[in-house]
Design an enzyme around this catalytic site. Structure first.
Site, short mmCIF file in Angstrom:
data_model
loop_
_atom_site.label_atom_id
_atom_site.label_comp_id
_atom_site.label_asym_id
_atom_site.label_seq_id
_atom_site.Cartn_x
_atom_site.Cartn_y
_atom_site.Cartn_z
N GLU A 191 1.20 -0.52 -5.12
CA GLU A 191 0.22 0.53 -5.39
C GLU A 191 1.02 1.82 -5.45
O GLU A 191 1.37 2.40 -4.43
CB GLU A 191 -0.84 0.59 -4.28
CG GLU A 191 -1.96 1.56 -4.62
CD GLU A 191 -2.32 2.53 -3.51
OE1 GLU A 191 -3.13 3.42 -3.77
OE2 GLU A 191 -1.80 2.39 -2.39
N ASP B 1 0.81 -1.21 0.00
CA ASP B 1 0.00 0.00 0.00
C ASP B 1 0.85 1.27 0.00
O ASP B 1 1.91 1.31 0.63
CB ASP B 1 -0.89 -0.03 1.26
CG ASP B 1 -1.82 1.17 1.33
OD1 ASP B 1 -2.62 1.34 0.41
OD2 ASP B 1 -1.74 1.92 2.32
#
Length: 639
Positions: free
Chosen positions: A368, A315
């Site tokens: 990401e 993330d």
């Protein structure tokens, strides 16, 4: 004072590796471990707290009284406190009471390495060992093939708390229930992988799991650690891979968490310009500190080792890469070369990927990452960050922007669709329509589509058909696969009742068949990250808003020809250039009645004509349905 035995799981070699930032299995040493020492049953505890004056284990076994069970500090200046407490076993709740050298501050902290945590809002750690007998040996033996970059990789992103609720009891489904319901659903829908939004323990539901306090514990909201293993096991037994969201970018300031752990900035960077995240009001790891690097890399390895995860989706990589991320001038300090890159974080990511792939060459790490930082998904030996894939945020943004426009205006925005192909092969891209695109007033994916009901659903079918035939792997967030109308709400179940309506049932059937098409047609996956796998036939027809392209497999006979019509006007007798002679068969059509399309615009077997068109020697006239996609394949010449 109660008896704490001197005992250690650490060898000198462990300590040297830990201090050097090279110990990648710290979970075997730190935390609480049930064991027998000198014939006595009990639990060994170990915690890193170099600024502590004293460390006590407090828990339900000593009435939470400080000083009853004081740990011993190691002599080697590693900052590790440890000891064996007899008669403490599985299920005991505990924390560390840490008295700091700095102003004698006392804090009560959860164990950073705890394998199980109390159900929030309670915050204690729980002594746990989770013996589990895995039954996924077949998957584990073959998963190199299933997780390969030249294999179909279609991901269903799930938030466990809101995928489906137990209606009568108005509660989450448990890991055990999900091992039945979720697994059966994903298998029926033909997805290859599930990606779970963070399952590591977190205190605050509205964070969706992205503010972690228990890095080594599956959240107790849905059951025990071994029940989460059952969910993973069941996915594997049904040939479904599992990707876990992993958050090494920041952590919350909750009193029981990692922040200011021993009265000092232990896990977080001491300089607020590098150690505090203004957007998320959370703390940022000190990536330059070796022991912190060991902690994080051990955590990545832990989920792959102990829980058989098939990959990690990392993330907020962009927030780690750049010192000026979300900061104004004066709020950040350039690196030693005067640049904005966080050199420690970059070195950490490279090392993390090297550690993961050297231990588990058959998994994927997925970044990401929303910027144009180069070589995110290239190997470290070439100078890359070493991730297996990267989310293609540019494609997502441009595509959703294009599809939100009324078809009459699309001819002026053809470039929004074609632009992705100018950089599509610079990284190993995954196309994401994730949870982030259906919250905070952005509407659901269906909610962005223009026009009347028929057009909205036809647009959605076209968007998905285009997505699945565009180079790269794909990810869809829960609910998108049946055209969820409302934005995602983490507190509520998906609107499963919509499936009583043909329009939503049609979207679901389409996704099921697109997954089948993707898995069945090698041209869609064998070269999904290579420019050799894609060729334009026509990207210039802005006036009619059509796109025609070829997807190439290893064998020429596997090639597919894809035609998309972005307007509600059917394109009949639409001539396209072809690479060779032969007969074409329609193998997919997004306008079929089974998808709740019109069913009026099908192509019979077509024969290529020797007629020059679009710089090719052969051509054919096809029908492209309104707001539709058709896929063709050359028929075997023997037939």
């Amino acid at each position: 004072m109660a008896h704490v035995k001197v005992h250690s799981l650490f060898t000198d070699f462990d300590i040297n590796l830990f201090k050097a930032g090279k110990h990648y299995r710290l979970y075997e040493k730190f935390g609480s471990h049930v064991m027998t020492v000198d014939g006595e049953n009990g639990t060994y505890f170990a915690v890193w707290a170099p600024s502590a004056k004293t460390v006590s284990v407090i828990g339900d076994f000593n009435y939470w009284i400080e000083g009853e069970h004081k740990l011993n500090v190691r002599w080697d200046e590693s900052g590790i406190w440890e000891g064996f407490i007899p008669n403490v076993g599985k299920g005991s709740t505990y924390k560390y009471k840490i008295q700091s050298h700095n102003n004698d501050i006392k804090t009560e902290k959860a164990d950073p390495y705890a394998r199980r945590c109390e159900h929030p809002p309670n915050t204690a750690s729980i002594v746990w060992d989770e013996p589990y007998s895995w039954k996924d040996s077949k998957w584990m033996k073959n998963r190199k093939k299933n997780n390969a970059l030249n294999a179909p990789f279609s991901v269903y992103e799930v938030h466990l708390g809101s995928w489906k609720k137990h209606i009568e009891e108005n509660r989450f489904l448990s890991y055990v229930e999900l091992a039945d319901e979720l697994v059966n659903y994903v298998k029926d829908m033909n997805f290859t992988h599930v990606e779970l939004m963070p399952v590591m323990e977190f205190p605050y539901d509205p964070s969706w799991g992205y503010q972690l306090t228990g890095y080594f514990a599956p959240t107790s909201r849905f059951g025990y650690p071994e029940e989460f293993k059952l969910l993973v096991d069941k996915l594997h037994q049904n040939d479904i891979g599992i990707i876990l969201d992993w958050v090494p970018s920041h952590f919350p300031e909750d009193a029981h968490g990692l922040g200011f752990f021993d009265g000092s900035s232990l896990y977080e960077h001491p300089d607020k310009r590098k150690g505090y995240h203004p957007d998320w009001k959370s703390l940022i790891f000190n990536y330059g500190r070796n022991e912190v690097k060991s902690f994080l890399i051990s955590n990545a390895i832990f989920w792959l080792d102990q829980y058989h995860a098939d990959g990690l989706r990392v993330d907020a990589v962009a927030s780690m890469l750049f010192l000026d991320y979300s900061r104004e001038d004066g709020e950040w300090e350039p690196n030693m070369f005067g640049g904005r890159e966080n050199l420690d974080a970059i070195a950490f990511m490279k090392e993390m990927n090297e550690a993961v792939y050297s231990s588990f060459p058959d998994v994927q790490t997925i970044a990401e990452e929303s910027t144009s930082f180069p070589m995110v998904s290239k190997p470290t030996f070439l100078g890359g960050l070493g991730f297996g894939m990267k989310w293609m945020m540019g494609w997502m943004h441009d595509t959703l922007q294009y599809f939100a426009k009324e078809p009459i205006y699309r001819k002026h925005h053809q470039n929004d669709l074609t632009f992705s192909m100018t950089y599509a092969f610079t990284e190993n891209f995954m196309l994401p329509l994730s949870h982030d695109e259906v919250v905070y007033g952005k509407q659901s994916i269906l909610g962005r589509m223009p026009g009347d009901e028929w057009q909205r659903f036809a647009n959605l079918r076209l968007l998905y058909s285009y997505m699945f035939t565009h180079p790269g792997t794909n990810l869809l967030f829960q609910g998108a696969e049946f055209g969820q109308s409302e934005e995602w709400n983490f507190q509520e179940s998906l609107d499963w009742h919509l499936l009583q309506y043909d329009v939503h049932k049609g979207i679901q059937s389409l996704i099921k068949d697109l997954n089948t098409l993707y898995k069945k047609e090698p041209a869609l996956y064998e070269k999904q990250f290579s420019a050799e796998g894609f060729e334009w036939i026509d990207h210039n027809d802005a006036e009619n808003s059509t796109l025609v392209y070829i997807r190439h497999g290893e064998k020429k006979s596997d090639d597919l020809i894809i035609a998309c019509n972005m307007t509600p006007v059917p394109r009949e007798n639409h001539r396209i250039g072809l690479p060779k002679s032969g007969k074409l068969k329609e193998i997919f059509n997004s306008d079929l009645k089974k998808y709740n399309g019109s069913g009026n615009f099908k192509n019979k077997i077509l024969t290529a004509q020797k007629k020059d068109w679009q710089f090719r020697n052969y051509s054919v006239e096809i029908t492209i349905p309104p707001l539709g996609m058709v896929a063709f394949k050359y028929q075997n010449s023997k037939k």
